[in-house]
Structure formats: structure tokens, C-alpha cells
Write an enzyme that holds these catalytic residues in place. Structure first.
Site, PDB file in Angstrom:
ATOM      1  N   ASP A   1      68.546  50.872  20.043  1.00 46.12           N
ATOM      2  CA  ASP A   1      68.058  49.508  19.884  1.00 46.12           C
ATOM      3  C   ASP A   1      69.073  48.531  20.453  1.00 46.12           C
ATOM      4  O   ASP A   1      70.280  48.755  20.385  1.00 46.12           O
ATOM      5  CB  ASP A   1      67.812  49.197  18.406  1.00 46.12           C
ATOM      6  CG  ASP A   1      69.086  49.193  17.590  1.00 46.12           C
ATOM      7  OD1 ASP A   1      69.637  48.100  17.345  1.00 46.12           O
ATOM      8  OD2 ASP A   1      69.558  50.283  17.207  1.00 46.12           O
ATOM      9  N   SER A   2      68.569  47.452  21.045  1.00 42.22           N
ATOM     10  CA  SER A   2      69.400  46.376  21.573  1.00 42.22           C
ATOM     11  C   SER A   2      70.418  46.936  22.563  1.00 42.22           C
ATOM     12  O   SER A   2      70.037  47.595  23.530  1.00 42.22           O
ATOM     13  CB  SER A   2      70.065  45.627  20.414  1.00 42.22           C
ATOM     14  OG  SER A   2      70.597  44.396  20.841  1.00 42.22           O
ATOM     15  N   ALA A   3      71.726  46.722  22.342  1.00 42.82           N
ATOM     16  CA  ALA A   3      72.716  47.300  23.244  1.00 42.82           C
ATOM     17  C   ALA A   3      72.582  48.815  23.295  1.00 42.82           C
ATOM     18  O   ALA A   3      72.792  49.437  24.347  1.00 42.82           O
ATOM     19  CB  ALA A   3      74.121  46.904  22.809  1.00 42.82           C
TER      20      ALA A   3
END
Length: 304
Positions: free
Chosen positions: A142-144
Site C-alpha cells: 500500500d502507498s509507498a
């Protein structure tokens, strides 16, 4: 979810105090407090290690088959850990009835780019060396961590390693040049970030390094040869165009890719699976995608 429910979620996220932290340590401590939910019932959690790095090993009590997910947590490459993401990773594990290893990769600024990519690649390589079949492995993040999952696939491709069955990406941060239109058009709509937040994470992670490097900004890279991808995002996030452009680039490079954007929802809304209907739907979609991808990869192995 009703318009009212979306409004309430947005208000809840905006009510979280925004603090200008004096140190990275303070930011990490605050993030740890915000994301302190345990893994859900129905999974076991053990401390482990992978390729010399700590890891959480999460396994469903009713595990079916021998598949494994290598999970890479979010946090801008600066904050977060497997513990902060035990609830989300654990819920994915529970629904998929699988085993998951959440890697505690090195964080910036102490360990800047490409340390996280090196750790994730080493972890994937060790899963293979331990005997895991590529067709039985998936990456998720998720995300980075979503951007890192794609960067890991690119690094594995360059190292001549076999590709896993698939990758699942929740709101991936995949363009560290910060050139997506949504960095401007979603300013104010995003209840979590503003541009300066993301610029701060980038500065810690990259320093003076080139943000357009393929494993820093995989949305701008050649993605040829990557396995099937599932990309999910909410429409109210600054990083929306990271997801959209990554999916478009994958499609242009011949990769089997599915993009799903949920209207009116924020960055990594899957964290809200206990209270937001769409979050549960997104996780169920991820489980179905992984099941199909593993089956297809296993069938291809038999043919070859």
C-alpha cells in the site's frame, strides 16, 4: 456506501491533528499510535526474518494451499512497519486463506533509496531459495509499499529472477517526480495529505537522487514482462494519477492490469474494512484476483 457515510469518513480523517514534527522519530511514534490495531481474529502472527530483515509472518487458521504473499507496508519510506499494517495485511491474509510475510525493510533517511528496493528484492529472492514456487508467490503493498512492490518486480526482472504470479497495489505511490495532475487537482479534496507532506517524504527517501529512476518512479518505467497487476485507489487522493498512470503504462507495455477507482474515497481506504463497505469489497476483489492469478500461473507451469 451512502454519501453521508463518505462525508463522515472524510470528516473523521480531517479531524486527525496535523503536526509539524521536529524529528523523524516523532513522526514514526505518531504513526505507530495512529495505526496500532492488531491483526484480526482468524490469523496467527509470529515474529520472523527474511533475507536478514525482521518480518511478521501472518497465516490464516484455515489456510488453503501453499501460496504466500510478500507484503510491503506504506509510510512514505520513512514511517510505518509490519506492526502498523498488521490489521490490513492480516485481513487480506484471512480473506485469502493464505500465508503472508510482511517485511520490515530499511527506512529513510537513515537508509535512503535504493535500500528499500534492495531489501525487498533480497526478500523475494530468499522466498524462491526457500522453495516457494513463483506461481505461488504474490506481492502486495500500500502507498509507498505499492510503489516498492512494482520496483521490486523491476529489480527482479533485471536480476533474471522468475516473476511471481501477481501483484496487488493499494493506492501506490509510483511517481516520485510528483508530476501527476492529481497532485494539484485533488489538493484540498484529499483529507490526509497535501503536496508538502509528500515532498517531505520524497526528500527523506531520495535526497539528491534522480526521482525519475525506474525503481523510484515505476509509473514512468518500462513495465514489460511484469505479472498481472491489480491497482486500487480512491478518487479523493493526491496520488490518484500514480495509480492511473501506472495502470496505463502497464497496459501499454503488454501487462495484464486491472484498475479500480472508488469514487469519494481516500488514500488506502482499505484500512477501513471494518466500517466502510467498499473497503471490504476492495479486499474481496483482491482475493479473487489473487486466486485467479495463482491458478493461471500454476496452469502455465504445467504446460511448460
Amino acid at each position: 456506501m451512502s454519501r453521508r457515510q463518505r462525508h463522515d469518513l472524510d470528516a473523521l480523517l480531517r479531524s486527525a491533528p496535523k503536526t509539524a514534527y521536529a524529528t523523524v522519530e516523532e513522526a514514526r511514534a505518531s504513526f505507530d499510535r495512529m495505526f496500532d490495531a492488531p491483526a484480526p481474529d482468524g490469523v496467527t502472527v509470529r515474529e520472523g526474518a527474511l533475507a536478514g530483515r525482521p518480518a511478521l509472518e501472518i497465516e490464516a487458521g484455515d489456510r488453503a494451499g501453499d501460496t504466500v504473499v510478500l507484503y510491503l507496508h506504506g509510510g512514505g519510506y520513512v514511517v510505518g512497519s509490519p506492526r502498523t499494517h498488521a490489521a490490513l495485511a492480516g485481513e487480506l491474509t484471512r480473506r485469502a486463506r493464505t500465508r503472508l510475510v510482511s517485511l520490515d525493510y530499511r527506512l529513510a533517511p537513515e537508509h535512503p533509496f535504493p535500500a528499500a528496493v534492495e531489501d525487498a528484492l533480497a526478500a523475494y529472492r530468499e522466498l524462491l531459495e526457500r522453495g516457494a514456487r513463483p506461481a505461488g508467490i504474490a506481492l502486495a503493498g500500500d502507498s509507498a509499499g505499492g510503489g516498492l512492490a512494482i520496483a521490486t518486480l523491476l529489480a527482479a526482472r533485471e536480476a533474471g529472477l522468475p516473476m511471481p504470479a501477481a501483484a496487488v497495489l493499494f493506492s501506490p505511490w509510483a511517481d516520485l517526480t510528483l508530476t501527476g495532475d492529481s497532485m494539484e487537482t485533488k489538493q484540498g479534496l484529499d483529507p490526509i495529505f497535501d503536496r508538502s507532506d509528500i515532498e517531505g517524504y520524497r526528500a527523506h527517501y531520495l535526497g539528491a537522487r534522480d526521482p525519475s529512476a525506474p525503481t523510484a518512479s515505476p509509473a514512468l518505467a518500462d513495465l514489460t514482462g511484469l505479472p498481472p497487476l491489480l491497482v486500487q485507489a480512491g478518487s479523493n487522493e493526491l496520488l490518484l494519477d500514480d495509480a492511473v498512470r501506472l495502470a496505463a503504462r502497464a497496459a501499454a507495455d503488454g501487462v495484464d492490469v486491472t484498475l479500480r477507482v472508488w469514487g469519494g474515497l481516500p488514500h488506502v481506504f482499505q484500512h477501513q474494512y471494518g466500517s466502510v463497505e467498499e473497503a471490504g469489497q476492495a479486499l474481496d476483489d483482491a482475493v479473487s484476483f489473487l486466486s485467479r492469478a495463482h491458478a493461471a500461473a500454476a496452469a502455465e507451469d504445467l504446460v511448460s
